[in-house]
Design a protein around this motif. Structure first.
Motif, PDB file in Angstrom:
ATOM      1  N   LEU A 198      40.723  50.752  73.760  1.00 27.66           N
ATOM      2  CA  LEU A 198      41.815  50.219  72.958  1.00 27.66           C
ATOM      3  C   LEU A 198      42.661  49.244  73.765  1.00 27.66           C
ATOM      4  CD1 LEU A 198      43.518  50.198  70.372  1.00 27.66           C
ATOM      5  CD2 LEU A 198      44.722  52.204  71.261  1.00 27.66           C
ATOM      6  N   ARG A 199      43.018  49.660  74.969  1.00 24.31           N
ATOM      7  CA  ARG A 199      43.848  48.796  75.805  1.00 24.31           C
ATOM      8  C   ARG A 199      43.117  47.511  76.190  1.00 24.31           C
ATOM      9  NH1 ARG A 199      48.402  51.333  77.444  1.00 24.31           N
ATOM     10  NH2 ARG A 199      48.503  53.591  77.235  1.00 24.31           N
ATOM     11  N   SER A 200      41.833  47.604  76.453  1.00 27.98           N
ATOM     12  CA  SER A 200      41.058  46.425  76.824  1.00 27.98           C
ATOM     13  C   SER A 200      40.952  45.443  75.667  1.00 27.98           C
ATOM     14  CB  SER A 200      39.660  46.835  77.295  1.00 27.98           C
ATOM     15  OG  SER A 200      39.737  47.607  78.475  1.00 27.98           O
ATOM     16  N   ARG A 201      40.831  45.971  74.459  1.00 29.72           N
ATOM     17  CA  ARG A 201      40.779  45.093  73.285  1.00 29.72           C
ATOM     18  C   ARG A 201      42.076  44.287  73.170  1.00 29.72           C
ATOM     19  NH1 ARG A 201      36.734  46.460  69.576  1.00 29.72           N
ATOM     20  NH2 ARG A 201      37.832  45.383  67.896  1.00 29.72           N
ATOM     21  N   ILE A 202      43.211  44.981  73.306  1.00 27.26           N
ATOM     22  CA  ILE A 202      44.500  44.301  73.185  1.00 27.26           C
ATOM     23  C   ILE A 202      44.673  43.277  74.307  1.00 27.26           C
ATOM     24  CG2 ILE A 202      47.000  44.622  73.267  1.00 27.26           C
ATOM     25  CD1 ILE A 202      46.541  47.368  71.973  1.00 27.26           C
ATOM     26  N   ALA A 203      44.347  43.672  75.543  1.00 24.79           N
ATOM     27  CA  ALA A 203      44.525  42.775  76.685  1.00 24.79           C
ATOM     28  C   ALA A 203      43.633  41.549  76.575  1.00 24.79           C
ATOM     29  CB  ALA A 203      44.225  43.526  77.980  1.00 24.79           C
ATOM     30  N   THR A 204      42.365  41.753  76.224  1.00 23.31           N
ATOM     31  CA  THR A 204      41.434  40.626  76.131  1.00 23.31           C
ATOM     32  C   THR A 204      41.835  39.676  75.017  1.00 23.31           C
ATOM     33  OG1 THR A 204      39.632  42.006  76.977  1.00 23.31           O
ATOM     34  CG2 THR A 204      39.018  39.971  75.858  1.00 23.31           C
ATOM     35  N   ARG A 205      42.292  40.212  73.884  1.00 22.95           N
ATOM     36  CA  ARG A 205      42.751  39.342  72.794  1.00 22.95           C
ATOM     37  C   ARG A 205      44.020  38.595  73.194  1.00 22.95           C
ATOM     38  NH1 ARG A 205      41.349  43.285  67.636  1.00 22.95           N
ATOM     39  NH2 ARG A 205      39.243  42.481  67.319  1.00 22.95           N
ATOM     40  N   GLY A 206      44.892  39.229  73.969  1.00 25.07           N
ATOM     41  CA  GLY A 206      46.080  38.525  74.444  1.00 25.07           C
ATOM     42  C   GLY A 206      45.703  37.358  75.343  1.00 25.07           C
ATOM     43  N   VAL A 207      44.760  37.591  76.255  1.00 21.76           N
ATOM     44  CA  VAL A 207      44.285  36.514  77.129  1.00 21.76           C
ATOM     45  C   VAL A 207      43.570  35.442  76.311  1.00 21.76           C
ATOM     46  CG1 VAL A 207      42.739  35.963  79.057  1.00 21.76           C
ATOM     47  CG2 VAL A 207      44.130  38.039  79.129  1.00 21.76           C
ATOM     48  N   ALA A 208      42.864  35.848  75.252  1.00 25.95           N
ATOM     49  CA  ALA A 208      42.193  34.879  74.374  1.00 25.95           C
ATOM     50  C   ALA A 208      43.211  33.958  73.716  1.00 25.95           C
ATOM     51  CB  ALA A 208      41.365  35.604  73.318  1.00 25.95           C
ATOM     52  N   CYS A 209      44.372  34.498  73.344  1.00 29.43           N
ATOM     53  CA  CYS A 209      45.424  33.656  72.772  1.00 29.43           C
ATOM     54  C   CYS A 209      45.931  32.647  73.804  1.00 29.43           C
ATOM     55  CB  CYS A 209      46.582  34.520  72.277  1.00 29.43           C
ATOM     56  SG  CYS A 209      46.211  35.456  70.772  1.00 29.43           S
ATOM     57  N   ALA A 210      46.092  33.099  75.060  1.00 30.31           N
ATOM     58  CA  ALA A 210      46.511  32.177  76.122  1.00 30.31           C
ATOM     59  C   ALA A 210      45.454  31.104  76.350  1.00 30.31           C
ATOM     60  CB  ALA A 210      46.770  32.955  77.413  1.00 30.31           C
ATOM     61  N   ALA A 211      44.179  31.493  76.271  1.00 27.90           N
ATOM     62  CA  ALA A 211      43.101  30.522  76.432  1.00 27.90           C
ATOM     63  C   ALA A 211      43.101  29.515  75.296  1.00 27.90           C
ATOM     64  CB  ALA A 211      41.756  31.250  76.498  1.00 27.90           C
ATOM     65  N   ALA A 212      43.329  29.993  74.066  1.00 24.00           N
ATOM     66  CA  ALA A 212      43.303  29.111  72.898  1.00 24.00           C
ATOM     67  C   ALA A 212      44.429  28.085  72.940  1.00 24.00           C
ATOM     68  CB  ALA A 212      43.386  29.946  71.627  1.00 24.00           C
ATOM     69  N   ILE A 213      45.644  28.522  73.268  1.00 18.72           N
ATOM     70  CA  ILE A 213      46.759  27.580  73.291  1.00 18.72           C
ATOM     71  C   ILE A 213      46.613  26.611  74.453  1.00 18.72           C
ATOM     72  CG2 ILE A 213      48.360  28.951  74.716  1.00 18.72           C
ATOM     73  CD1 ILE A 213      50.586  28.076  72.805  1.00 18.72           C
ATOM     74  N   SER A 214      46.036  27.065  75.565  1.00 16.48           N
ATOM     75  CA  SER A 214      45.777  26.169  76.689  1.00 16.48           C
ATOM     76  C   SER A 214      44.722  25.134  76.314  1.00 16.48           C
ATOM     77  CB  SER A 214      45.317  26.969  77.910  1.00 16.48           C
ATOM     78  OG  SER A 214      46.317  27.875  78.319  1.00 16.48           O
ATOM     79  N   ALA A 215      43.683  25.586  75.600  1.00 19.56           N
ATOM     80  CA  ALA A 215      42.646  24.656  75.160  1.00 19.56           C
ATOM     81  C   ALA A 215      43.232  23.577  74.267  1.00 19.56           C
ATOM     82  CB  ALA A 215      41.544  25.418  74.425  1.00 19.56           C
ATOM     83  N   PHE A 216      44.159  23.950  73.387  1.00 19.74           N
ATOM     84  CA  PHE A 216      44.799  22.964  72.516  1.00 19.74           C
ATOM     85  C   PHE A 216      45.600  21.968  73.347  1.00 19.74           C
ATOM     86  CE2 PHE A 216      48.402  21.484  69.986  1.00 19.74           C
ATOM     87  CZ  PHE A 216      47.736  20.958  68.877  1.00 19.74           C
TER      88      PHE A 216
END
Length: 296
Positions: free
Chosen positions: A218-236
């Motif tokens: 559960l914690r890994s899902r939340i953490a990885t999705r949080g990092v995915a959001c940081a990756a997405a906004i950085s990509a933009f």
């Protein structure tokens, strides 16, 4: 050249909303299927449901925020901050999830011990974390560079244009990510990064549920999705910088200036656009499938 009017941008927003909805529906569907597993303890199911509800709350918040930014426009600043605004809403939901899972009632007063180290590597794929960190640095560094090379637009008097003169020849174009666009973008990137780090920090704690395997998943899902959001906004942000540097290098070349620095900037801009595409797709994949199938 200025940004297209609102009625032209609206179909793009609708397309973005449809893609985002498909991604989130798939992510929610996978969570719902996983939560129905018969071998999952009640505390794990409750924690996952609470996490999913808070993510949905972030999605619901993103809808009015997205429409408000698009309607606001303001020389295209609303359109430029549309994607960062939506991503910020999503990561707010994830950060609240990281805080809330400790409040779930456990099945018993005893919990399983785990020998898994409480490190970044244990909750987020290492390569993805490195790529995201590089993306954040590249986005912020690039936005600082465009801010320093921008000039005031004669129509709006805002720092949103690029001007070049060489001899008797000059050229100016807008929009260009000067402080008018770069300041809100950098603020959004930093805010999403802070919230993503909060998700990762929360994932390194134990005790959401009694069973160590489900607690970590559960914690890994939340953490990885949080990092995915940081990756997405950085990509933009990287894409905005990349296309702007490419256009600026073309403008410099068109007036006869053969400066090697702007030639290098044009090459860098093309590379940044490619990297933004790769990082953006990687972010979507990690958001939808944050964990290997065996740990979902």
């Amino acid at each position: 050249m200025d940004l297209p009017p609102l009625f032209v941008l609206f179909p793009l927003f609708v397309l973005f909303a449809l893609v985002a909805a498909l991604v989130l529906v798939q992510a929610g569907f996978s969570d719902a299927v996983a939560a129905r597993r018969s071998d999952m303890p009640a505390s794990a199911k409750n924690a996952r449901r609470r996490s999913a509800l808070l993510l949905v709350a972030g999605v619901i918040l993103a809808l009015p925020v997205g429409f408000a930014l698009l309607w606001w426009d303001n020389f295209g600043r609303g359109a430029v901050t549309l994607v960062p605004g939506v991503i910020t809403c999503l990561v707010i939901g994830l950060a609240l999830s990281a805080l809330s899972i400790d409040q779930v009632d456990r099945d018993s007063s005893e919990r399983e011990a785990s020998l898994v180290p409480r490190s970044l590597r244990s909750v987020v794929p290492p390569r993805f974390a490195v790529a995201t960190a590089a993306g954040v640095l590249l986005a912020i560094g690039g936005l600082i560079a465009t801010t320093l090379t921008a000039s005031a637009d004669s129509f709006s008097n805002e720092m949103r244009a690029f001007s070049i003169s060489y001899g008797d020849i000059g050229r100016t174009f807008s929009p260009y990510p000067g402080s008018f666009y770069s300041a809100p973008l950098m603020i959004a990137i930093v805010l999403v990064l802070v919230l993503a780090l909060a998700c990762v920090k929360g994932a390194q704690r134990w005790g959401a549920v009694d069973t160590g395997l489900y607690d970590m998943a559960l914690r890994s899902r939340i953490a990885t999705r949080g990092v995915a959001c940081a990756a997405a906004i950085s990509a933009f942000g990287i894409f905005v910088v990349g296309i702007s540097l490419d256009r600026a290098a073309g403008a410099v070349s068109s007036v006869g200036d053969s400066s090697w620095g702007w030639k290098a900037a044009g090459i860098l801009g093309m590379g940044m656009m490619i990297y933004s595409g790769v990082l953006g797709l990687w972010a979507i994949v990690r958001f939808v499938a944050p964990l290997p199938s065996m740990s979902r």
